[in-house]
Each structure stands twice: as structure tokens, then as C-alpha cells.
Design a protein around this motif. Structure first.
Motif, PDB file in Angstrom:
ATOM      1  N   GLY A 137      25.741  32.614  16.614  1.00  0.00           N
ATOM      2  CA  GLY A 137      24.866  33.735  16.315  1.00  0.00           C
ATOM      3  C   GLY A 137      23.585  33.281  15.640  1.00  0.00           C
ATOM      4  O   GLY A 137      22.496  33.780  15.960  1.00  0.00           O
ATOM      5  N   ALA A 138      23.706  32.335  14.718  1.00  0.00           N
ATOM      6  CA  ALA A 138      22.520  31.803  14.040  1.00  0.00           C
ATOM      7  C   ALA A 138      21.603  31.089  15.034  1.00  0.00           C
ATOM      8  O   ALA A 138      20.369  31.194  14.949  1.00  0.00           O
ATOM      9  N   ILE A 139      22.188  30.359  15.993  1.00  0.00           N
ATOM     10  CA  ILE A 139      21.390  29.697  17.027  1.00  0.00           C
ATOM     11  C   ILE A 139      20.663  30.740  17.883  1.00  0.00           C
ATOM     12  O   ILE A 139      19.486  30.570  18.231  1.00  0.00           O
ATOM     13  N   PHE A 140      21.350  31.835  18.189  1.00  0.00           N
ATOM     14  CA  PHE A 140      20.724  32.918  18.938  1.00  0.00           C
ATOM     15  C   PHE A 140      19.504  33.451  18.194  1.00  0.00           C
ATOM     16  O   PHE A 140      18.434  33.645  18.776  1.00  0.00           O
ATOM     17  N   ILE A 141      19.687  33.725  16.914  1.00  0.00           N
ATOM     18  CA  ILE A 141      18.586  34.294  16.123  1.00  0.00           C
ATOM     19  C   ILE A 141      17.414  33.326  16.038  1.00  0.00           C
ATOM     20  O   ILE A 141      16.240  33.725  16.141  1.00  0.00           O
ATOM     21  N   ALA A 142      17.716  32.038  15.865  1.00  0.00           N
ATOM     22  CA  ALA A 142      16.659  31.052  15.681  1.00  0.00           C
ATOM     23  C   ALA A 142      15.939  30.713  16.990  1.00  0.00           C
ATOM     24  O   ALA A 142      14.713  30.523  16.998  1.00  0.00           O
ATOM     25  N   LEU A 161      15.109  42.454  17.244  1.00  0.00           N
ATOM     26  CA  LEU A 161      16.249  43.308  16.919  1.00  0.00           C
ATOM     27  C   LEU A 161      17.339  43.177  17.976  1.00  0.00           C
ATOM     28  O   LEU A 161      18.536  43.185  17.644  1.00  0.00           O
ATOM     29  N   LEU A 162      16.951  43.050  19.254  1.00  0.00           N
ATOM     30  CA  LEU A 162      17.944  42.877  20.320  1.00  0.00           C
ATOM     31  C   LEU A 162      18.644  41.530  20.181  1.00  0.00           C
ATOM     32  O   LEU A 162      19.866  41.435  20.371  1.00  0.00           O
ATOM     33  N   VAL A 163      17.906  40.496  19.825  1.00  0.00           N
ATOM     34  CA  VAL A 163      18.515  39.176  19.640  1.00  0.00           C
ATOM     35  C   VAL A 163      19.517  39.202  18.490  1.00  0.00           C
ATOM     36  O   VAL A 163      20.634  38.672  18.599  1.00  0.00           O
ATOM     37  N   VAL A 164      19.142  39.833  17.384  1.00  0.00           N
ATOM     38  CA  VAL A 164      20.047  39.922  16.231  1.00  0.00           C
ATOM     39  C   VAL A 164      21.290  40.729  16.596  1.00  0.00           C
ATOM     40  O   VAL A 164      22.404  40.392  16.172  1.00  0.00           O
ATOM     41  N   ALA A 165      21.113  41.771  17.393  1.00  0.00           N
ATOM     42  CA  ALA A 165      22.257  42.588  17.810  1.00  0.00           C
ATOM     43  C   ALA A 165      23.246  41.758  18.620  1.00  0.00           C
ATOM     44  O   ALA A 165      24.471  41.832  18.408  1.00  0.00           O
ATOM     45  N   PHE A 166      22.740  40.955  19.533  1.00  0.00           N
ATOM     46  CA  PHE A 166      23.639  40.102  20.321  1.00  0.00           C
ATOM     47  C   PHE A 166      24.288  39.031  19.443  1.00  0.00           C
ATOM     48  O   PHE A 166      25.440  38.651  19.671  1.00  0.00           O
ATOM     49  N   ALA A 167      23.569  38.526  18.449  1.00  0.00           N
ATOM     50  CA  ALA A 167      24.162  37.560  17.523  1.00  0.00           C
ATOM     51  C   ALA A 167      25.331  38.183  16.766  1.00  0.00           C
ATOM     52  O   ALA A 167      26.379  37.555  16.586  1.00  0.00           O
ATOM     53  N   ALA A 168      25.154  39.443  16.338  1.00  0.00           N
ATOM     54  CA  ALA A 168      26.245  40.139  15.661  1.00  0.00           C
ATOM     55  C   ALA A 168      27.410  40.374  16.613  1.00  0.00           C
ATOM     56  O   ALA A 168      28.585  40.277  16.219  1.00  0.00           O
ATOM     57  N   TRP A 169      27.098  40.659  17.878  1.00  0.00           N
ATOM     58  CA  TRP A 169      28.155  40.875  18.872  1.00  0.00           C
ATOM     59  C   TRP A 169      28.960  39.603  19.087  1.00  0.00           C
ATOM     60  O   TRP A 169      30.176  39.648  19.283  1.00  0.00           O
ATOM     61  N   ILE A 170      28.309  38.436  19.045  1.00  0.00           N
ATOM     62  CA  ILE A 170      29.032  37.174  19.191  1.00  0.00           C
ATOM     63  C   ILE A 170      30.096  37.041  18.110  1.00  0.00           C
ATOM     64  O   ILE A 170      31.240  36.658  18.379  1.00  0.00           O
ATOM     65  N   VAL A 171      29.741  37.361  16.870  1.00  0.00           N
ATOM     66  CA  VAL A 171      30.692  37.236  15.759  1.00  0.00           C
ATOM     67  C   VAL A 171      31.853  38.220  15.930  1.00  0.00           C
ATOM     68  O   VAL A 171      33.028  37.861  15.754  1.00  0.00           O
ATOM     69  N   VAL A 172      31.523  39.463  16.292  1.00  0.00           N
ATOM     70  CA  VAL A 172      32.573  40.476  16.493  1.00  0.00           C
ATOM     71  C   VAL A 172      33.484  40.072  17.647  1.00  0.00           C
ATOM     72  O   VAL A 172      34.712  40.195  17.561  1.00  0.00           O
ATOM     73  N   ALA A 173      32.894  39.565  18.734  1.00  0.00           N
ATOM     74  CA  ALA A 173      33.701  39.136  19.886  1.00  0.00           C
ATOM     75  C   ALA A 173      34.593  37.956  19.528  1.00  0.00           C
ATOM     76  O   ALA A 173      35.740  37.860  19.997  1.00  0.00           O
ATOM     77  N   ALA A 174      34.084  37.050  18.694  1.00  0.00           N
ATOM     78  CA  ALA A 174      34.885  35.902  18.266  1.00  0.00           C
ATOM     79  C   ALA A 174      36.097  36.356  17.454  1.00  0.00           C
ATOM     80  O   ALA A 174      37.218  35.888  17.663  1.00  0.00           O
ATOM     81  N   TYR A 175      35.850  37.266  16.530  1.00  0.00           N
ATOM     82  CA  TYR A 175      36.952  37.796  15.714  1.00  0.00           C
ATOM     83  C   TYR A 175      37.947  38.552  16.588  1.00  0.00           C
ATOM     84  O   TYR A 175      39.169  38.350  16.492  1.00  0.00           O
ATOM     85  N   GLY A 176      37.432  39.421  17.455  1.00  0.00           N
ATOM     86  CA  GLY A 176      38.312  40.206  18.315  1.00  0.00           C
ATOM     87  C   GLY A 176      39.119  39.349  19.267  1.00  0.00           C
ATOM     88  O   GLY A 176      40.286  39.638  19.542  1.00  0.00           O
TER      89      GLY A 176
END
Length: 232
Positions: A137-142, A161-176
Motif C-alpha cells: 500500500g505504501a508503494i502504491f501511494i508513493a 485520493l483514488l490511489v490512497v483508496a486502493f492502497a487501503a483496499w490492499i491492506v483490507v484484502a490482505a487481512y481478509g
């Protein structure tokens, strides 16, 4: 037609070839026969497969509707940046493949009553998945916008904002994904259907108002919120 066949034909063809080799040459003694058919077992398999079909339908409702919602609310031109980012997002899901072996391992541990091992293994899987998701996610944002600009040009560069949203989705998908390795086992399938179904419905309900509010990133933030509420 040929494009669809190239994208989706490999898996069934490989399964057919694998079955022919396995049951005709390597293990002919395990070849399915009507004499060994058990209606009770097949009924249980149908119940389990029905749950997985329902999960796939919820997945379509919860995530595959994004492009349609964006196009209807913001116009077809707004779909471009979302679609490019979604393709980039899909590459981040590769590390989730490493969670697949944990599914039968947890199932076997639960079957023999080794709850302590299952708890420790799941906790480690969640920790590793979330850390890797956070790094990606951090790589996505950067670098996400730069990657898109180098990949397809400047016409569909996503908003920050769209990039940050997808970065957050990566973390949620990893947890899920880590949690799903436990919930995919038979004793938790109905619980998973309730959790995933509720999360998908919540995400779908949020997508339209959040798209009006935040633009294309709204559908992604709705997914992040819906599934976070369901799994956390």
C-alpha cells in the motif's frame, strides 16, 4: 471469442488433462465409478459448493459493480482511471496465493482438535499479510501515479485520493485473505457467508452516495468501509 477462450480456457483444459493423466495412468485404482458413488457425501458437497456460489455472487455485487456505478453516475470517461488502477491493484493480490496452503492446514488442525496450533498459525498469517499489505500500500501511494503515467500515459492518471483508496483496499484484502483461510473450512462456511454477504451488501449500499461525494474513489472507499466492518 478467442480472447475469452485465451483468458478462461486454460484452467478447465489443464483440469481435464490432469484428470486424464491421474486416473488413466498414475492412479487408475482411484478412478471414479458409480459403485463408489455416495449420495450422502454428494449432498454435503452440494451444500458446500452452494455456499461458495453464493460467496461469488456477493463478490460480484460487492466489487464487480464498480465500473458500472462509476459509468452511470460520472460517465464512461471516468471509468478509465479506476480501471487502470484496478488492474494495478490486482497484481498486489499475488501474495495472497501464499495463504492457500493454510486453508487445508487449518482444517486438518481443527479436525484433530489442535486449536492452539490453529490459533497461532492464523495469528501469524494475519500479521504477515497485513504487514505485506501495508508495504505494498505504501508503494502504491508513493509510486502509483508514476507507474500509471509510465504505463498508459497522462490521460488516465488517477487522483491521489483514488490511489490512497486502493492502497487501503490492499491492506483490507490482505487481512481478509488470511481470515478466509480459516472461514473456508466446512465448520465456518455459513458464518463466512453471513460475514461476507453482510460486508458486500454494506459496500454496495455505500457505493452510490460515496461516488457522488468522492468521485471514482468513492466506490473503492465504500468497499474498504464495507469489508472492514464485516471482517474487523
Amino acid at each position: 471469442m478467442w480472447l475469452v477462450l485465451a483468458m478462461n480456457g486454460g484452467t478447465p483444459v489443464a483440469a481435464i488433462i490432469n484428470s486424464l493423466i491421474e486416473f488413466a495412468f498414475r492412479r487408475p485404482e482411484f478412478r471414479p465409478t458409480w459403485e463408489k458413488f455416495d449420495f450422502g457425501t454428494s449432498r454435503n458437497l452440494l451444500r458446500s459448493s452452494g455456499v461458495f456460489v453464493a460467496l461469488q455472487l456477493f463478490a460480484v455485487a460487492g466489487t464487480a459493480s464498480d465500473s458500472i456505478i462509476i459509468a452511470q453516475i460520472l460517465g464512461a470517461a471516468a471509468v478509465g482511471s479506476y480501471s487502470v488502477m484496478y488492474k494495478l491493484f490486482q497484481t498486489s493480490l499475488v501474495f495472497g496465493l501464499f495463504m492457500y496452503p493454510l486453508w487445508p492446514a487449518l482444517g486438518e488442525a481443527l479436525a484433530r482438535g489442535d486449536i492452539a496450533w490453529a490459533r497461532v498459525a492464523l495469528r501469524r498469517a494475519v500479521t504477515v499479510s497485513v504487514i505485506l499489505g501495508g508495504v505494498l500500500g505504501a508503494i502504491f501511494i508513493a509510486f502509483g501515479r508514476d507507474i500509471v503515467r509510465a504505463w498508459v500515459g497522462t490521460s488516465v492518471v488517477p487522483s491521489f485520493l483514488l490511489v490512497v483508496a486502493f492502497a487501503a483496499w490492499i491492506v483490507v484484502a490482505a487481512y481478509g485473505g488470511a481470515i478466509t483461510s480459516l472461514l473456508n473450512n466446512s465448520q465456518f462456511l455459513r458464518l463466512q457467508l453471513k460475514i461476507y454477504g453482510g460486508a458486500s451488501i454494506a459496500a454496495l449500499a455505500l457505493k452510490v452516495p460515496m461516488t457522488y461525494w468522492l468521485g471514482p474513489s468513492g466506490v473503492v472507499w465504500a468497499t474498504v468501509i464495507g469489508y472492514s466492518l464485516g471482517y474487523c
